[in-house]
Write a protein that holds these residues in place. Structure first.
Motif, PDB file in Angstrom:
ATOM      1  N   TYR A  26       0.815  -1.218   0.000  1.00 54.09           N
ATOM      2  CA  TYR A  26       0.000   0.000   0.000  1.00 54.09           C
ATOM      3  C   TYR A  26       0.856   1.280   0.000  1.00 54.09           C
ATOM      4  O   TYR A  26       0.395   2.322  -0.455  1.00 54.09           O
ATOM      5  CB  TYR A  26      -0.923   0.046   1.218  1.00 54.09           C
ATOM      6  CG  TYR A  26      -2.076  -0.916   1.160  1.00 54.09           C
ATOM      7  CD1 TYR A  26      -2.961  -0.916   0.089  1.00 54.09           C
ATOM      8  CD2 TYR A  26      -2.311  -1.820   2.192  1.00 54.09           C
ATOM      9  CE1 TYR A  26      -4.037  -1.795   0.040  1.00 54.09           C
ATOM     10  CE2 TYR A  26      -3.383  -2.695   2.158  1.00 54.09           C
ATOM     11  CZ  TYR A  26      -4.237  -2.676   1.081  1.00 54.09           C
ATOM     12  OH  TYR A  26      -5.306  -3.546   1.035  1.00 54.09           O
ATOM     13  N   GLU A  33      -4.717   2.493   4.312  1.00 56.07           N
ATOM     14  CA  GLU A  33      -4.591   1.023   4.370  1.00 56.07           C
ATOM     15  C   GLU A  33      -3.199   0.609   4.850  1.00 56.07           C
ATOM     16  O   GLU A  33      -3.057  -0.377   5.577  1.00 56.07           O
ATOM     17  CB  GLU A  33      -4.878   0.408   2.994  1.00 56.07           C
ATOM     18  CG  GLU A  33      -6.309   0.571   2.530  1.00 56.07           C
ATOM     19  CD  GLU A  33      -7.311  -0.201   3.365  1.00 56.07           C
ATOM     20  OE1 GLU A  33      -6.962  -1.243   3.957  1.00 56.07           O
ATOM     21  OE2 GLU A  33      -8.478   0.251   3.425  1.00 56.07           O
ATOM     22  N   ASP A  36      -3.125   0.964   8.622  1.00 57.09           N
ATOM     23  CA  ASP A  36      -3.911  -0.105   9.246  1.00 57.09           C
ATOM     24  C   ASP A  36      -3.101  -1.407   9.279  1.00 57.09           C
ATOM     25  O   ASP A  36      -3.001  -2.064  10.316  1.00 57.09           O
ATOM     26  CB  ASP A  36      -5.231  -0.341   8.504  1.00 57.09           C
ATOM     27  CG  ASP A  36      -6.271   0.739   8.773  1.00 57.09           C
ATOM     28  OD1 ASP A  36      -6.085   1.525   9.725  1.00 57.09           O
ATOM     29  OD2 ASP A  36      -7.262   0.785   8.014  1.00 57.09           O
TER      30      ASP A  36
END
Length: 179
Positions: A26, A33, A36
């Protein structure tokens, strides 16, 4: 019991790796993202040098929060002093934050690491020298970096930097003559 513990450790490592690779995939195009996935990776292994390094890169390269980035890079170095991925990005962060003495020390250390890409570290050294207006030293360092460039992409990066620094040397001479 030992077999069960080994299986749990292996599973956690695989899960951490899965999230780390997701975060890497990502980065830098989808930071939400990426963050995360990185947070998940670090929840499984809080001292994973690669995950900490990538978190440092997010703060350094994307958010320009060099102080927070330095904390992550420092933690990554403490977690695994032999990790060859961290020094380059940590050095770039230090240079961007104008922490030149720290960068110089880290460059000297990194050049001693077995398996590190010396052309990248020497390129960082030339950038440090350039920022200190030491253009001739920077050119000499880039010449040395070429010796350790083992692929076309690395060589092109060094040659581009060489052209840039040579241009500054020429402009500096012209300005001095005009004065």
């Amino acid at each position: 019991m030992s077999k069960k513990m080994n299986l749990k450790t292996t599973t956690m490592t695989l899960t951490k790796s899965k999230y780390y690779f997701e975060a890497l995939d990502y980065f830098p195009f989808n930071l939400s993202e990426c963050m995360d996935a990185l947070n998940y990776a670090l929840s499984y292994e809080p001292e994973d040098a690669d995950s900490l390094c990538l978190m440092g890169r997010v703060y350094s390269e994307e958010l320009k929060d060099y102080e927070t980035a330095k904390k992550y890079f420092d933690e990554a170095m403490q977690s695994n002093i032999g990790n060859v991925n961290t020094p380059k990005y940590y050095i770039e962060c230090l240079l961007n934050n104008e922490d030149y003495k720290e960068a110089e020390k880290l460059i000297a250390f990194a050049l001693e690491l077995k398996g590190i890409d010396k052309s990248e570290i020497l390129n960082c050294l030339s950038l440090l020298q350039e920022r200190k207006f030491e253009y001739k030293q920077a050119l000499a360092t880039l010449k040395e970096a070429k010796k350790f460039a083992y692929n076309r992409a690395a060589l092109e990066i060094i040659e581009d930097r060489e052209k840039l620094v040579k241009g500054k040397v020429t402009r500096t001479r012209i300005v001095k003559k005009a004065e």
